[in-house]
Design a protein around this motif. Structure first.
Motif, PDB file in Angstrom:
ATOM      1  N   ASP A   8      -2.783   3.901  26.204  1.00 53.57           N
ATOM      2  CA  ASP A   8      -2.908   5.347  26.367  1.00 53.57           C
ATOM      3  C   ASP A   8      -3.893   5.638  27.488  1.00 53.57           C
ATOM      4  O   ASP A   8      -5.044   5.194  27.438  1.00 53.57           O
ATOM      5  CB  ASP A   8      -3.392   5.985  25.054  1.00 53.57           C
TER       6      ASP A   8
ATOM      7  N   ASP B 221      -6.651   7.381  29.510  1.00 53.85           N
ATOM      8  CA  ASP B 221      -7.783   8.196  29.089  1.00 53.85           C
ATOM      9  C   ASP B 221      -7.848   9.498  29.892  1.00 53.85           C
ATOM     10  O   ASP B 221      -7.627   9.496  31.108  1.00 53.85           O
ATOM     11  CB  ASP B 221      -9.089   7.419  29.275  1.00 53.85           C
TER      12      ASP B 221
ATOM     13  N   SER C 134      -7.116   3.119  27.172  1.00 50.69           N
ATOM     14  CA  SER C 134      -7.514   2.516  25.902  1.00 50.69           C
ATOM     15  C   SER C 134      -6.283   1.847  25.297  1.00 50.69           C
ATOM     16  O   SER C 134      -5.158   2.312  25.491  1.00 50.69           O
ATOM     17  CB  SER C 134      -8.050   3.583  24.943  1.00 50.69           C
TER      18      SER C 134
ATOM     19  N   TYR D 191      -6.509   4.246  18.254  1.00 56.29           N
ATOM     20  CA  TYR D 191      -7.392   5.361  17.861  1.00 56.29           C
ATOM     21  C   TYR D 191      -8.851   4.893  17.839  1.00 56.29           C
ATOM     22  O   TYR D 191      -9.749   5.602  18.319  1.00 56.29           O
ATOM     23  CB  TYR D 191      -6.965   5.875  16.488  1.00 56.29           C
TER      24      TYR D 191
ATOM     25  N   LYS E  20     -10.075   4.607  21.410  1.00 57.92           N
ATOM     26  CA  LYS E  20     -10.337   5.918  22.017  1.00 57.92           C
ATOM     27  C   LYS E  20     -11.666   6.487  21.520  1.00 57.92           C
ATOM     28  O   LYS E  20     -12.469   7.005  22.301  1.00 57.92           O
ATOM     29  CB  LYS E  20      -9.207   6.894  21.674  1.00 57.92           C
ATOM     30  N   HIS E  21     -11.882   6.390  20.227  1.00 55.47           N
ATOM     31  CA  HIS E  21     -13.083   6.987  19.651  1.00 55.47           C
ATOM     32  C   HIS E  21     -14.289   6.057  19.733  1.00 55.47           C
ATOM     33  O   HIS E  21     -15.403   6.478  19.398  1.00 55.47           O
ATOM     34  CB  HIS E  21     -12.812   7.393  18.197  1.00 55.47           C
TER      35      HIS E  21
ATOM     36  N   ARG F 118     -13.453   4.636  24.753  1.00 57.25           N
ATOM     37  CA  ARG F 118     -12.359   4.540  25.724  1.00 57.25           C
ATOM     38  C   ARG F 118     -12.550   3.354  26.681  1.00 57.25           C
ATOM     39  O   ARG F 118     -13.544   2.666  26.642  1.00 57.25           O
ATOM     40  CB  ARG F 118     -12.181   5.850  26.497  1.00 57.25           C
TER      41      ARG F 118
END
Length: 232
Positions: free
Chosen positions: A77, A79, A166, A192, A195-196, A199
Motif C-alpha cells: 500500500d 503511503d 507499507s 495495517y 501502516k500504524h 509506515r
C-alpha cells in the motif's frame, strides 16, 4: 509415443482452398483470447487485476494443499497516496501507480505474480515460497520504492517527490484451512500494523521455525536430573 505424422491445417467443410468459415473461426478465437486477457489486466499498470489475482491465488492455495509447499503473499500500500492526488492531481497519482508497478516487476522474481489489488494497493503472489524468502522479497521492494523518486514535469518545471510503501507478508501452508478471503484478511492485518507502526516498513507473520520451545515440565526436569545427576 508421439506420432511423426505432420499436423495438417483445418480443411474447409465445403472443399475450398481458401475458407471464409475457418478464417472467421480463427479470428473469433483470437478475439476471445484477446478479450480474456483484457478482462484480467489492469489497463493503467498492465499488471494482473483483481480477477486474475483471484484465479491465481486459488490455484496456488490448492497446489499448497497437494504439495505441502507454502504460498506467500505480499500486500503493498503506497503511503499518503491521497496527498499525492490532492497536491499534484490524479495524473501524477497515476504516474506514481505506474512507476510502482514497474518497480514491483523489477524487485520480484520471475515466478512471482504481481497484481493491482485496487486503488493504491498491489498484491504479489509468491508460489512455493517460505516466509523468510518472501520477507526478503518484500524488503527489497520496499527499499526500491523508497529509493526511487517519482519525477515528472509541470508548468513550473521538473518536480520530484519521494514515495514509500507499507507492506504485510505472510504464508499459506497445508496446515491452514482458510478461504482466499481469510488469507487476504490475515495479510491485510499485518499491512495495517505496518501502516500504524510508522509506515515505510514490512510487517511479517510469525515464522513457525522461530517459535519458542515449550516449557519443560517438572517430570521432564526430574528425568534430566536423574540422567546428569545433581551438580554442586
Amino acid at each position: 509415443m508421439p506420432s511423426d505424422t505432420p499436423q495438417t491445417a483445418p480443411t474447409c467443410p465445403v472443399g475450398e482452398n481458401q475458407c471464409n468459415i475457418i478464417d472467421e473461426l480463427i479470428n473469433s478465437r483470437e478475439t476471445i483470447e484477446a478479450l480474456n486477457e483484457q478482462l484480467q489486466t489492469d489497463s493503467l499498470t498492465q499488471l494482473g487485476n483483481y480477477r486474475q489475482f483471484c484465479q491465481i491465488i486459488d490455484k496456488e492455495m490448492e497446489r499448497t494443499q497437494r504439495t505441502g509447499q507454502p504460498t506467500a503473499m505480499i500486500l503493498v500500500d503506497l503511503d499518503f497516496f491521497k496527498k499525492v492526488n490532492d497536491n499534484w492531481g490524479h495524473e501524477v497519482g497515476n504516474l506514481a501507480l505506474v512507476q510502482t508497478a514497474k518497480l514491483l516487476k523489477t524487485a520480484i522474481r520471475k515466478l512471482d505474480i504481481p497484481c493491482r489489488y485496487g486503488g493504491e494497493e498491489f498484491i504479489v503472489i509468491l508460489p512455493s515460497t517460505d516466509l523468510l524468502t518472501g520477507t526478503q522479497v518484500a524488503e527489497r521492494l520496499r527499499a526500491l520504492i523508497a529509493d526511487t523518486p517519482l519525477e515528472f514535469e509541470t508548468e513550473a518545471g521538473a518536480q520530484s517527490i519521494q514515495l514509500t510503501a507499507s507492506m504485510g507478508i505472510d504464508i499459506y501452508t497445508h496446515t491452514h484451512h482458510e478461504t482466499r478471503e481469510e488469507f487476504v484478511a490475515r495479510v491485510d492485518s499485518l499491512l495495517y500494523e505496518a501502516k500504524h507502526g510508522g509506515r515505510n516498513q514490512v510487517k511479517a507473520g510469525v515464522r513457525q521455525d522461530m517459535q519458542p520451545t515449550a516449557n519443560v515440565s517438572a517430570d521432564e526436569k526430574d528425568a534430566l536430573f536423574g540422567i546428569f545427576g545433581d551438580e554442586e
